[in-house]
Write an enzyme that holds these catalytic residues in place. Sequence first.
Site, mmCIF file in Angstrom:
data_model
loop_
_atom_site.group_PDB
_atom_site.id
_atom_site.type_symbol
_atom_site.label_atom_id
_atom_site.label_comp_id
_atom_site.label_asym_id
_atom_site.label_seq_id
_atom_site.Cartn_x
_atom_site.Cartn_y
_atom_site.Cartn_z
ATOM 1 N N ASP A 138 -8.158 -27.499 50.293
ATOM 2 C CA ASP A 138 -8.828 -27.110 49.213
ATOM 3 C C ASP A 138 -9.716 -26.052 49.348
ATOM 4 O O ASP A 138 -10.791 -26.200 49.744
ATOM 5 C CB ASP A 138 -9.202 -28.298 48.443
ATOM 6 C CG ASP A 138 -9.934 -27.736 47.254
ATOM 7 O OD1 ASP A 138 -9.614 -26.476 46.798
ATOM 8 O OD2 ASP A 138 -10.548 -28.542 46.351
ATOM 9 N N ARG A 155 -6.990 -32.204 39.491
ATOM 10 C CA ARG A 155 -6.725 -32.612 38.184
ATOM 11 C C ARG A 155 -5.096 -31.964 37.678
ATOM 12 O O ARG A 155 -4.621 -32.547 36.902
ATOM 13 C CB ARG A 155 -7.446 -32.711 37.109
ATOM 14 C CG ARG A 155 -8.174 -31.259 36.986
ATOM 15 C CD ARG A 155 -9.620 -31.168 36.200
ATOM 16 N NE ARG A 155 -10.712 -31.496 37.112
ATOM 17 C CZ ARG A 155 -11.907 -31.426 36.785
ATOM 18 N NH1 ARG A 155 -12.222 -31.467 35.625
ATOM 19 N NH2 ARG A 155 -12.810 -31.686 37.838
ATOM 20 N N LYS A 182 -3.770 -38.112 45.163
ATOM 21 C CA LYS A 182 -4.129 -36.561 45.229
ATOM 22 C C LYS A 182 -3.731 -36.033 46.619
ATOM 23 O O LYS A 182 -4.121 -36.781 47.731
ATOM 24 C CB LYS A 182 -5.494 -36.307 44.949
ATOM 25 C CG LYS A 182 -5.771 -34.601 45.079
ATOM 26 C CD LYS A 182 -7.312 -34.460 44.731
ATOM 27 C CE LYS A 182 -7.579 -32.660 44.918
ATOM 28 N NZ LYS A 182 -8.757 -32.550 44.375
ATOM 29 N N ASP A 198 -10.988 -24.265 41.323
ATOM 30 C CA ASP A 198 -11.437 -25.160 42.379
ATOM 31 C C ASP A 198 -11.413 -26.708 41.655
ATOM 32 O O ASP A 198 -11.214 -27.809 42.302
ATOM 33 C CB ASP A 198 -12.831 -24.884 42.748
ATOM 34 C CG ASP A 198 -13.162 -25.910 43.796
ATOM 35 O OD1 ASP A 198 -12.268 -26.320 44.647
ATOM 36 O OD2 ASP A 198 -14.201 -25.869 44.191
ATOM 37 N N LYS A 229 -14.690 -21.851 47.361
ATOM 38 C CA LYS A 229 -15.743 -22.574 47.795
ATOM 39 C C LYS A 229 -16.750 -21.895 48.837
ATOM 40 O O LYS A 229 -16.123 -20.961 49.493
ATOM 41 C CB LYS A 229 -15.125 -23.806 48.490
ATOM 42 C CG LYS A 229 -14.580 -24.964 47.591
ATOM 43 C CD LYS A 229 -14.174 -26.059 48.363
ATOM 44 C CE LYS A 229 -13.427 -26.967 47.636
ATOM 45 N NZ LYS A 229 -14.306 -27.588 46.691
ATOM 46 N N GLU A 245 -8.510 -28.016 40.849
ATOM 47 C CA GLU A 245 -6.870 -28.034 41.339
ATOM 48 C C GLU A 245 -6.355 -29.450 41.185
ATOM 49 O O GLU A 245 -5.241 -29.657 40.783
ATOM 50 C CB GLU A 245 -6.783 -27.244 42.392
ATOM 51 C CG GLU A 245 -6.770 -28.220 43.641
ATOM 52 C CD GLU A 245 -8.139 -28.618 44.038
ATOM 53 O OE1 GLU A 245 -9.150 -28.132 43.620
ATOM 54 O OE2 GLU A 245 -8.202 -29.697 44.807
#
Length: 479
Positions: free
Chosen positions: A256, A337, A251, A333, A263, A335
Amino acid sequence: MKIDLRSARRPVAELPGQLRAVGVVSGALTEAGEALDAAAGGMLSKALKKGRFRGEEGETLLLWEGERYLLLVGLGGKRGVTPDRAREAAARVAGEALRLGVREVAVENFWADRLGREAASYAVAEGLHLGSYRFVKYRSGERPPRVRYWIARGRGRAVAEAAVLAGATLYARDLVNEPPNRMTPERLAEEARSLAGEAGLEAEVLGPQQIEALGMGAFLAVARGSANPPRLVHLVYRPEKPRRRVALVGKGLCFDTGGYSLKPTESMRHMKADMAGAAAVLGVFRALAELRPEVEVHGVIAAAENKISGGAYVVDEVVRAMNGKTIEVGNTDAEGRLTLADALAYASRQAPDAVVSIATLTGSAVVALGRKIAALFATDPRLREGIERAAAQEGEKVWPMPLEPSYKKLLRSQVADLANVGTRHGGAIQAALFLTEFAKGPYAHLDIAGPAFLPEAWELGPAGGTGFGVRTLARWLKE
Ligand code: BES
Ligand code: MN
Ligand code: ZN
């Protein structure tokens, strides 16, 4: 950073250095400690007899001999001796060496009597190397550590191999610790390319148009919100006569924010480390180039940032991944996957014998196992056991988790083939189940959201990126 690890035939008492370190087992000096004590006029035994230091595991006592420092390292009792204990004791020696600013250190080969000289040398060398890590690049006037360690009565081959795996781990730490304004997807891809150039690997880097041409709609949706464009990295290590072929997928979220499912402030902290899976994959490739195992290895990284803008993806979107499956976005969020869905589909096209992903994927894995243990999912028991064995050898903690088939229904969508989020409970399992929809053949997944980045100093290093997974995966590929 320059860490020079050497094995020596001679005992600690006869080695050079401004610091000599020996162990204390069950309150008494080791054989190496007794020899050093004799050379130091009984200083160590007196300290043990008259003082209160008992040498519990984790304790150290520093003495000044007149010429140099002597360090007593508590090794605990003789029961349940493991390489982990030798590794951690060595890392404590490294911590003291750095604190004192010494440049040359002689260390006992801790627990060699129990573990054997080979295994002890390996663990001690790893501990010294990992424990010497500091990220000082952005601190004015600070220089990276430079230390030479002599491992008394050590084994050269074991020390050399430890230096390769530990060195690759520290490289991954550097990539993770790099701030997000520097470590953009473009930079991460450049890093992969220059690694390939140095190490004689193949590297292919794709930009947005090529990613689109491949049909990676899930990956692109995540990347869309950022001004920094995505990159798809494909590395290959190709030995002459490969016995098997493996794909590693990391990943690579360089930051993020959560996207529109933003978040909260505190949770966004340290999200520069959301590319730790990618960093681990790059670390493994660095080790591969030196270990040269007879396995063909493909490394795939979908590098992007999950940010907000007028063009950013929103919830309720439906996106199509490279393997044709459609996904409804329930939460921007989740994201990781989405990016991994396309990276896994791409990696599976190489038809490898096994696919392994490594990702800071879910807060749920941290809730389940805490900050030191990674969650391990596998569709194949042999693959799982191989990774568990490698992790145990390297002292990286992984724990098996179930791919509960009945939970697949939680990922159902009203409008698409599946949704990127399910319900609150068992989030790490649901995320792993989602990924299995995109990988072909035997597949394992490591959720390293907990251990990839530690906010405080720990046994084997300072606060920050840990390089978790590099040693486990490199060891697994080597065995
Ligand atoms: N990168 C995070 C997971 C994470 C959390 C890593 C904490 C390291 C520390 C991931 O992209 C994420 O946000 N996951 C969500 C998924 C949820 C929306 C289903 C999570 O775990 O909260
Ligand atoms: Mn996220
Ligand atoms: Zn993430």
